[in-house]
Write an enzyme that holds these catalytic residues in place. Structure first.
Site, PDB file in Angstrom:
ATOM      1  N   ASP A  80      39.370   2.612 -22.921  1.00  0.00           N
ATOM      2  CA  ASP A  80      39.647   1.983 -21.300  1.00  0.00           C
ATOM      3  C   ASP A  80      39.605   2.547 -20.167  1.00  0.00           C
ATOM      4  O   ASP A  80      40.416   3.519 -20.528  1.00  0.00           O
ATOM      5  CB  ASP A  80      39.898   0.813 -22.218  1.00  0.00           C
ATOM      6  CG  ASP A  80      41.305   1.106 -21.682  1.00  0.00           C
ATOM      7  OD1 ASP A  80      41.888   1.079 -20.213  1.00  0.00           O
ATOM      8  OD2 ASP A  80      41.763   1.728 -22.193  1.00  0.00           O
ATOM      9  N   GLU A 167      49.282  -8.774 -17.675  1.00  0.00           N
ATOM     10  CA  GLU A 167      50.583  -7.720 -17.851  1.00  0.00           C
ATOM     11  C   GLU A 167      50.737  -7.491 -16.232  1.00  0.00           C
ATOM     12  O   GLU A 167      50.160  -8.380 -15.344  1.00  0.00           O
ATOM     13  CB  GLU A 167      49.845  -6.348 -17.919  1.00  0.00           C
ATOM     14  CG  GLU A 167      49.349  -5.945 -17.512  1.00  0.00           C
ATOM     15  CD  GLU A 167      48.608  -3.710 -17.314  1.00  0.00           C
ATOM     16  OE1 GLU A 167      49.271  -3.617 -17.242  1.00  0.00           O
ATOM     17  OE2 GLU A 167      47.646  -3.633 -17.768  1.00  0.00           O
TER      18      GLU A 167
END
Length: 283
Positions: A80, A167
């Site tokens: 990613d 997050e």
């Protein structure tokens, strides 16, 4: 997915990579086009940063001593990335063993990653399954963020399902809010419902150990997880949780990528991967 500064062996290659990693602060000002027109790391750099427990054609600038359940025990790997990794040569990355890629597309309700469109197109040309992820901003409603993602990420047949990156953003200069756990879970459900309706497939939820525990994400039902765990197998950091993808390094080196990049493993066999793709890709 918010890349962290790293410390590897002190070589010329490592110093170059450290400079690239120092740019990785989510939410900073968008770079110009030449800022992500970088070339991939050299084979010499990868050999100099070989690490036990990860696939042999990758490197890691901050390796971990993996046990028996190492990332290399899984056959399907991917990456990613965001603008910090530059323009990615996905043909080279695919030859090295990259089987999928998720790229940062949006953040909050007003930010678009300037490298997304070009790198996503490059992945498709190279035959690498690719998808988009959204970095959640806790000072904006979930429905606005879902609408922003939909506005900026085209629906492409065969693309991977979307990702909702949940997050805490310790570096955000504009939002230090940490909502109650119940509100966080409600936001996940709302974003997921809107995005799934548009793309025809539900987003996966990416998260970190501290965020998962603080917000009791294990209580969510019907959620498919992508879990970060760079120093232990996910089953150790997220006991009894089911997961499909494991982010095992934030300091990986991959041919075709111009600097450190996140490495990930799919949690099943190659056959299971093909089944997952057929069931979860955008129709």
């Amino acid at each position: 997915m918010n890349d962290k500064p790293f410390a590897g062996r002190v070589t010329a290659a490592a110093l170059f990579l450290a400079a690239a990693a120092a740019l990785a602060a989510c939410g900073s000002a968008p770079p110009s086009s030449q800022d992500f027109a970088t070339s991939g790391v050299s084979q010499m750099s990868i050999r100099a940063n070989r690490a036990e427990g990860i696939p042999v054609r990758f490197g890691d600038t901050k390796p971990h001593a993996w046990g028996a359940r190492s990332p290399a025990s899984y056959p399907v790997h991917g990456l990613d990335a965001a603008r910090y990794q530059g323009r990615i040569d996905f043909r080279e990355a695919r030859q090295a063993g990259i089987s999928f890629a998720w790229l940062k597309a949006t953040e909050g309700g007003d930010m678009v990653d300037p490298a997304f469109a070009e790198n996503a197109a490059g992945a498709r040309r190279a035959g690498v399954p690719v998808g988009a992820y959204h970095f959640y901003y806790f000072c904006r409603p979930a429905h606005e963020q879902a609408a922003w993602f939909i506005e900026n990420v085209p629906k492409v047949r065969g693309d991977l399902p979307p990702i909702l990156d949940m997050e805490w953003n310790h570096l955000s200069p504009t939002c230090t809010l940490r909502p109650p756990a119940a509100e966080v879970r409600a936001s996940i459900r709302e974003f997921s419902r809107i995005v799934a309706r548009h793309y025809g497939t539900a987003p996966l939820i990416y998260t970190t150990p501290d965020f998962y525990e603080r917000n009791d994400l294990g209580s969510l039902r019907g959620v498919e997880f992508w879990l970060r765990s760079v120093k232990a197998h996910p089953n150790e950091r997220y006991p009894n949780e089911r997961w499909s993808f494991w982010q095992y390094s934030g300091t990986g080196l991959v041919p075709g990528v111009g600097g450190p990049v996140d490495l990930n493993a799919f949690g099943g066999s190659r056959q299971a991967w093909q089944v997952w793709l057929s069931q979860r890709s955008q129709g």
